[in-house]
Design a protein around this motif. Structure first.
Motif, mmCIF file in Angstrom:
data_model
loop_
_atom_site.group_PDB
_atom_site.id
_atom_site.type_symbol
_atom_site.label_atom_id
_atom_site.label_comp_id
_atom_site.label_asym_id
_atom_site.label_seq_id
_atom_site.Cartn_x
_atom_site.Cartn_y
_atom_site.Cartn_z
ATOM 1 N N ASP A 102 32.166 -26.460 -2.545
ATOM 2 C CA ASP A 102 31.073 -27.431 -2.709
ATOM 3 C C ASP A 102 31.691 -28.757 -3.133
ATOM 4 O OD1 ASP A 102 28.657 -28.860 -3.575
ATOM 5 O OD2 ASP A 102 27.687 -26.906 -3.588
ATOM 6 N N ASP A 103 31.176 -29.854 -2.575
ATOM 7 C CA ASP A 103 31.729 -31.159 -2.967
ATOM 8 C C ASP A 103 31.189 -31.616 -4.317
ATOM 9 O OD1 ASP A 103 29.220 -31.427 -1.751
ATOM 10 O OD2 ASP A 103 29.589 -33.518 -1.216
ATOM 11 N N SER A 104 30.139 -30.974 -4.796
ATOM 12 C CA SER A 104 29.587 -31.309 -6.116
ATOM 13 C C SER A 104 30.257 -30.435 -7.177
ATOM 14 C CB SER A 104 28.073 -31.082 -6.130
ATOM 15 O OG SER A 104 27.606 -30.983 -7.457
ATOM 16 N N THR B 84 29.430 -30.241 -10.188
ATOM 17 C CA THR B 84 28.367 -29.610 -10.973
ATOM 18 C C THR B 84 27.960 -28.285 -10.328
ATOM 19 O OG1 THR B 84 27.541 -31.820 -11.480
ATOM 20 C CG2 THR B 84 26.074 -29.994 -11.969
ATOM 21 N N MET B 85 27.756 -28.332 -9.002
ATOM 22 C CA MET B 85 27.318 -27.110 -8.314
ATOM 23 C C MET B 85 28.409 -26.040 -8.341
ATOM 24 S SD MET B 85 24.201 -27.217 -7.500
ATOM 25 C CE MET B 85 24.298 -25.610 -6.755
ATOM 26 N N ASN C 23 26.651 -29.630 3.342
ATOM 27 C CA ASN C 23 26.988 -31.054 3.452
ATOM 28 C C ASN C 23 28.176 -31.406 2.563
ATOM 29 O OD1 ASN C 23 23.706 -31.139 3.959
ATOM 30 N ND2 ASN C 23 24.894 -32.576 5.184
ATOM 31 N N MET C 24 29.296 -31.651 3.213
ATOM 32 C CA MET C 24 30.514 -32.005 2.472
ATOM 33 C C MET C 24 31.330 -32.992 3.294
ATOM 34 S SD MET C 24 31.741 -28.278 1.022
ATOM 35 C CE MET C 24 31.645 -27.464 2.611
ATOM 36 N N PRO C 25 32.144 -33.812 2.654
ATOM 37 C CA PRO C 25 32.999 -34.728 3.418
ATOM 38 C C PRO C 25 34.110 -33.955 4.137
ATOM 39 C CG PRO C 25 33.519 -34.860 1.088
ATOM 40 C CD PRO C 25 32.328 -33.961 1.208
ATOM 41 N N ASN C 26 34.728 -34.614 5.087
ATOM 42 C CA ASN C 26 35.887 -34.089 5.834
ATOM 43 C C ASN C 26 35.561 -32.899 6.742
ATOM 44 O OD1 ASN C 26 37.526 -36.028 4.537
ATOM 45 N ND2 ASN C 26 37.660 -34.678 2.761
ATOM 46 N N MET C 27 34.970 -31.857 6.184
ATOM 47 C CA MET C 27 34.572 -30.715 7.012
ATOM 48 C C MET C 27 33.353 -30.044 6.393
ATOM 49 S SD MET C 27 36.647 -27.266 8.116
ATOM 50 C CE MET C 27 37.759 -27.960 9.305
ATOM 51 N N SER C 28 32.307 -29.899 7.198
ATOM 52 C CA SER C 28 31.061 -29.321 6.680
ATOM 53 C C SER C 28 31.202 -27.808 6.493
ATOM 54 C CB SER C 28 29.925 -29.602 7.660
ATOM 55 O OG SER C 28 30.103 -28.830 8.823
ATOM 56 N N ASP D 15 31.150 -26.033 9.940
ATOM 57 C CA ASP D 15 32.433 -26.160 10.651
ATOM 58 C C ASP D 15 33.504 -25.300 9.978
ATOM 59 O OD1 ASP D 15 31.359 -27.854 12.502
ATOM 60 O OD2 ASP D 15 32.060 -29.692 11.531
ATOM 61 N N ALA E 11 21.050 -27.359 0.327
ATOM 62 C CA ALA E 11 19.720 -27.956 0.203
ATOM 63 C C ALA E 11 19.002 -27.964 1.559
ATOM 64 C CB ALA E 11 19.834 -29.384 -0.330
ATOM 65 N N ARG E 12 19.748 -27.776 2.631
ATOM 66 C CA ARG E 12 19.142 -27.801 3.977
ATOM 67 C C ARG E 12 18.298 -26.553 4.156
ATOM 68 N NH1 ARG E 12 22.856 -31.471 7.165
ATOM 69 N NH2 ARG E 12 21.418 -31.141 8.877
ATOM 70 N N LYS F 184 19.002 -24.376 -2.175
ATOM 71 C CA LYS F 184 19.066 -25.040 -3.487
ATOM 72 C C LYS F 184 17.721 -25.687 -3.794
ATOM 73 C CE LYS F 184 23.910 -26.553 -3.075
ATOM 74 N NZ LYS F 184 24.762 -27.749 -2.880
ATOM 75 N N ASN G 253 28.729 -41.529 3.307
ATOM 76 C CA ASN G 253 29.151 -40.644 4.391
ATOM 77 C C ASN G 253 27.987 -39.722 4.773
ATOM 78 O OD1 ASN G 253 30.287 -38.686 6.000
ATOM 79 N ND2 ASN G 253 32.092 -38.379 4.707
ATOM 80 N N GLN H 199 27.870 -37.131 6.340
ATOM 81 C CA GLN H 199 28.181 -35.696 6.249
ATOM 82 C C GLN H 199 27.913 -35.132 4.857
ATOM 83 O OE1 GLN H 199 32.349 -35.486 7.721
ATOM 84 N NE2 GLN H 199 31.563 -33.801 8.940
ATOM 85 N N THR H 200 27.801 -36.015 3.878
ATOM 86 C CA THR H 200 27.757 -35.521 2.500
ATOM 87 C C THR H 200 26.350 -35.340 1.948
ATOM 88 O OG1 THR H 200 27.894 -37.770 1.630
ATOM 89 C CG2 THR H 200 29.975 -36.591 1.959
ATOM 90 N N ASP I 257 21.950 -34.408 2.846
ATOM 91 C CA ASP I 257 20.870 -34.001 3.746
ATOM 92 C C ASP I 257 19.690 -34.937 3.476
ATOM 93 O OD1 ASP I 257 18.861 -32.815 5.179
ATOM 94 O OD2 ASP I 257 18.618 -31.121 3.805
#
Lengths: 123, 232
Positions: A7-9, A11-12, A53-58, A61, A82-83, A103, B200, B202-203, B205
């Motif tokens: 996760d890019d967060s 916190t999460m 949802n994350m930078p560089n690679m979701s 992917d 969250a999607r 989420k 970005n 991608q980051t 929703d």
């Protein structure tokens, strides 16, 4: 059992890792995006929990790339995101995700989904 | 037509001509790319050119109206809808933050009561260890709930990223509109800055929300149970 939490967060990641510890899983490795997760994944990882949802690679992917690897083809992947529109859920499923958590989630839901996938993880 | 009437017409025409002259000068000052008024406008007379002047003025006005229509179209094409959606998202950030704060405060209150209860148990001549164990377990649950409530941070950050993206898009549209009116001005610096400040895609929703998580989870569960999930 070793978990990879992606996760890019921060916190999460902390919430998920603490939730795992609370239900008895203390062996975790973390990654901030799909690329980092692919680099950190090895055959010792038995369960993957990933954001979308994350930078560089979701997360989707990352899951596709993981499924293309011999050592990642069968590892359970739980998406926590969250999607939540139907098309997104279907896309995640097509990417190779085994189950899906929306989420914000409760620890109970996380435990249920992990429990449901544990037999596959242990196999 | 008598002499007096002829003089009146000439006087009114000259006054009208001066108004047109003034208007054209104003247009020239406001829009540097509009051609300068012809020399005959600066001179007395030239009345025979009045139809041509009015025709040119009309063309200028039509040009300005056309640009206004283009700019209106640029603004209207989804921009208003996106702004309204962004406004809703920002309102939701406010309410999600407040909800999380209230949930955490409620959990703090309950946790404090449990600590007081543990103190009471400890102060008893024969402390009820079993009861204390139950209270500690509940206390851990409350602390865990507080941590879970912090998930709002991830979702609200996605909502704010979406709002930021819409604002960057609006800035780009405003730059496009400014270019319509002043083709000679250089807006490249502003355009680059706007592009660089965009989050970005991608980051986040755009539909991220803290609301209705149970029904959204139920939809995901339904899809995963009715459509064959891939074997792990």
């Amino acid at each position: 059992m070793k978990f990879l939490v992606v996760d890019d967060s921060a916190t999460m990641r902390r919430i998920v890792v603490n939730s795992l510890q609370r239900i008895g899983f203390t062996d975790t490795v973390e990654a901030g995006d799909g690329q980092e997760a692919l680099a950190r994944f090895d055959s010792s990882v038995q369960f993957v929990i990933t954001d979308w949802n994350m930078p560089n690679m979701s997360g989707t992917d990352f899951t596709r790339a993981l499924r293309a690897r011999p050592d990642g083809a069968n590892v359970p992947v739980l998406m926590v995101t969250a999607r939540s529109v139907k098309e997104d859920i279907l896309t995640a499923m097509e990417a190779g995700v085994n189950n899906y958590i929306v989420k914000p989630f409760t620890p109970q839901v996380l435990k249920e989904k992990i429990d449901a996938l544990l037999p596959a993880a242990a196999a | 037509m008598n002499t007096q009437r002829t003089e009146e017409v000439l006087y009114e025409t000259e006054a009208a001509l001066r108004l047109v002259d003034h208007g054209l000068l104003g247009l020239r000052n406001e829009a540097p790319d509009i051609e300068p008024a012809p020399q005959f406008l600066m001179q007395q007379g030239g009345l025979s050119e009045l139809p041509a002047i009015l025709e040119r003025a009309n063309a200028q006005i039509l040009g300005v109206l056309s640009r206004l229509r283009q700019s209106r179209a640029a603004i209207e094409s989804t921009a208003l809808e996106k702004l309204a959606s962004t406004h809703e998202k920002i309102k939701e950030v406010t309410s999600a933050t407040e909800d999380a704060a209230i949930n955490i405060m409620d959990a703090c209150d309950r946790a404090t009561q449990m600590v007081d209860e543990l103190d009471t148990i400890d102060a008893e001549p024969t402390p009820d260890r079993e009861r204390a164990t139950g209270v500690r377990s509940n206390l851990r649950d409350e602390l865990f709930l507080m941590m879970g409530a912090l998930q709002f941070q991830d979702i609200t950050s996605q909502q704010l990223a979406h709002a930021s993206a819409v604002l960057v898009e609006m800035e780009a549209r405003l730059i496009d509109i400014a270019r319509l009116f002043d083709g000679k001005a250089d807006f490249s610096e502003q355009a680059v800055r706007a592009e660089q400040s965009a989050p970005n895609v991608q980051t986040y929703d755009p539909n991220a929300t803290t609301r209705d998580s149970e029904s959204r989870q139920a939809l995901a569960d339904d899809i995963f149970s009715t459509i064959r999930a891939p074997a792990a």
